[in-house]
Design a protein around this motif. Sequence first.
Motif, short mmCIF file in Angstrom:
data_model
loop_
_atom_site.label_atom_id
_atom_site.label_comp_id
_atom_site.label_asym_id
_atom_site.label_seq_id
_atom_site.Cartn_x
_atom_site.Cartn_y
_atom_site.Cartn_z
N VAL A 1 4.74 9.22 29.96
CA VAL A 1 4.95 9.90 28.68
C VAL A 1 6.38 9.76 28.19
O VAL A 1 6.80 10.43 27.25
CB VAL A 1 4.57 11.40 28.79
CG1 VAL A 1 3.12 11.56 29.13
CG2 VAL A 1 5.45 12.11 29.81
N GLY A 2 7.18 8.88 28.83
CA GLY A 2 8.52 8.61 28.38
C GLY A 2 9.53 9.70 28.69
O GLY A 2 10.57 9.80 28.03
N ALA A 3 9.24 10.55 29.70
CA ALA A 3 10.13 11.65 30.04
C ALA A 3 10.99 11.35 31.26
O ALA A 3 11.84 12.16 31.62
CB ALA A 3 9.32 12.93 30.28
N ASP A 4 10.76 10.22 31.91
CA ASP A 4 11.48 9.95 33.16
C ASP A 4 12.98 9.76 32.91
O ASP A 4 13.80 10.11 33.76
CB ASP A 4 10.90 8.72 33.85
CG ASP A 4 10.95 7.48 32.94
OD1 ASP A 4 10.58 7.60 31.75
OD2 ASP A 4 11.36 6.41 33.42
N GLN B 1 7.25 19.44 25.40
CA GLN B 1 5.96 18.84 25.08
C GLN B 1 5.67 17.64 25.98
O GLN B 1 4.53 17.42 26.40
CB GLN B 1 5.95 18.42 23.61
CG GLN B 1 4.56 18.39 23.00
CD GLN B 1 4.62 18.55 21.50
OE1 GLN B 1 5.50 18.00 20.86
NE2 GLN B 1 3.70 19.30 20.92
N GLN B 2 6.69 16.87 26.30
CA GLN B 2 6.49 15.74 27.21
C GLN B 2 6.09 16.23 28.61
O GLN B 2 5.26 15.61 29.28
CB GLN B 2 7.76 14.90 27.28
CG GLN B 2 7.98 14.03 26.04
CD GLN B 2 9.27 13.24 26.11
OE1 GLN B 2 10.30 13.74 26.56
NE2 GLN B 2 9.22 12.00 25.66
N LEU B 3 6.67 17.35 29.05
CA LEU B 3 6.26 17.91 30.34
C LEU B 3 4.79 18.32 30.31
O LEU B 3 4.05 18.12 31.28
CB LEU B 3 7.13 19.13 30.70
CG LEU B 3 8.56 18.85 31.14
CD1 LEU B 3 9.31 20.16 31.35
CD2 LEU B 3 8.58 18.03 32.43
N ALA B 4 4.35 18.91 29.19
CA ALA B 4 2.95 19.29 29.05
C ALA B 4 2.05 18.06 29.12
O ALA B 4 0.99 18.08 29.76
CB ALA B 4 2.74 20.05 27.74
#
Length: 587
Positions: free
Chosen positions: A460-463, A490-493
């Motif tokens: 989700v592009g959060a790394d 939202q990315q964590l969700a």
Amino acid sequence: MTGSTTSSGQLPVAEPADVRRASVRLVKADRRAFAAALALNALAAVAGLAGPWLLGRIIDEVRGGDGVSAVDRLALALLVCAVAELLLARWARYVGHRFGERTLARVREEFVDRTLALPASVVERAGTGDLTARGTADVATVGTTLRDAGPELLINGVQFLFALVAVFVIDPLLGAFGVLGLTPIWFALRWYLRRARDGYLAEGAANSEVAEVVAATASGARTVEALRLEERRIRASREALETSRRTRLHTLYLRTVFFPAVEVSYLIPVAGVLVIGGMLHADGVMSLGAVVAAALYLRQMSEPLDQILVRVEQLQSSGASFARVEGLARAPRADAADAPVPADDLIEVTGVRYAYDRGGEVLRGVDLTVRPGERLAVVGPSGAGKTTLSRLLAGVDAPSTGTVTVGGVPVVGLGPEQLRRQVVLVTQEHHVFLGTVRDNLLIAEPTATDEDLWAALEAVGADTWVRELPDGLTTTLGEGGCRTDGSQAQQLALARVVLADPHTLILDEATALLDPTTARHTERALAAVLEGRTVIAIAHRLHTAHDADRVAVMEDGLLTELGTHDELVAADGAYAALWGSWHGDAR
């Protein structure tokens, strides 16, 4: 109230019999500590009974002409008993408080388990205010009782009972008169108890309403300001506060009648015993020491009795709170362990109609089939019923008529774990839990490894931003730690969704807080990770519809168009108009 929410949507309240059974269950769970506290209290009460009797003996010894040595021996025994009572009482309180804390922990754990088992629709109808008030103020009241009132009530109850028995041992007539003198307290207590439970339950419900009004106003502050609803919200707050004030004044009235009546009644048995005992002593039937001892026992009873009555008043408040906390056991549960297993991943919506409790019909006969692995975009103007349809597909609500099934099984009939593996709804409402990044992700899949977590974040592009945190996955988020903005939360969700790995994913404005470039990247990343899964997107940005296999157009609660992007644009209908408005005139 019974095992469903009330007509107003509030969660149920346990009946008195349920509260009693729950109390017995909690005592049995830690019966050894309870028995130890009871035994120590009994020993402390026995030691406390020695004081008046020894004082009476001292009086009789002095009147009989005995010397100083006899008085010294009795005084020494009196001192020893007083010290023994002090030590035993402190030990009893220690054991009782530990029992109370352990029991409170069980109450909190049961409350959390029951809350998590509630269907989302039940929580939404009840409102967050009611649930919040039960989980905070009511649980805190129960905790105070278990920690303080429970042990004190046990100690004072044993002391009162033993003192009353001691008066009967000295002289049955004095004991009978002492009991007779306490009857006004009995009548005052009955008057109070008949009214107290309803009064405190009404006070608790009023407090829940205040919490609900405050929470709704705070969460919708921007909407209130934009629509100029300040006066309406102030009026609602004042009405809720006025109701709360009236209920508090009613319980205050009960206390102001009850306690003065009790305080006056304390004097009656002591005065009566002194009069009757004095007459018996004058006739030579009873010694002066016995009369003094009986009077002291009755006077000694007033303190534990006073504490008992104070605690009884507190128990009415905590009993009402416990009834509200225990009431969750009577609420509908999302547990469906015996539900049939879906035969496949096919989702079918047949003749679905739906209306909210205080509104008109939102869906007016919707038929839709979503094939396994299909990417379906649902579009339409605001108020068309898109979000309502997504809630029915995710099993949050049940249709008023018609069916929503997955693999031939009604979605609302699936248990929480089974449903999570079948369908997951992701909305723009998101939450970052207090804890580390790892804790926030493991909620979705407790057995996931760090490699799994990083893979989900990368999907989700959060790394990137998680690697930049001070401690990576072990970085604490939320208050007291690193704060996240809306897009990060939202990315964590979405990463939790990847870990849950459902076969059907419903996105309702799930990327609304992301900028268009990031949102598009995230949606494509999710599509890549969930390849072969079913993705239903409530599309507000029509590029999502452009990329979908099929597009469903909702208008006024009806599904009016269904087809591919190119087919619907060529049809020059409602979707073509939406596409032209969003994308300019180019088609």
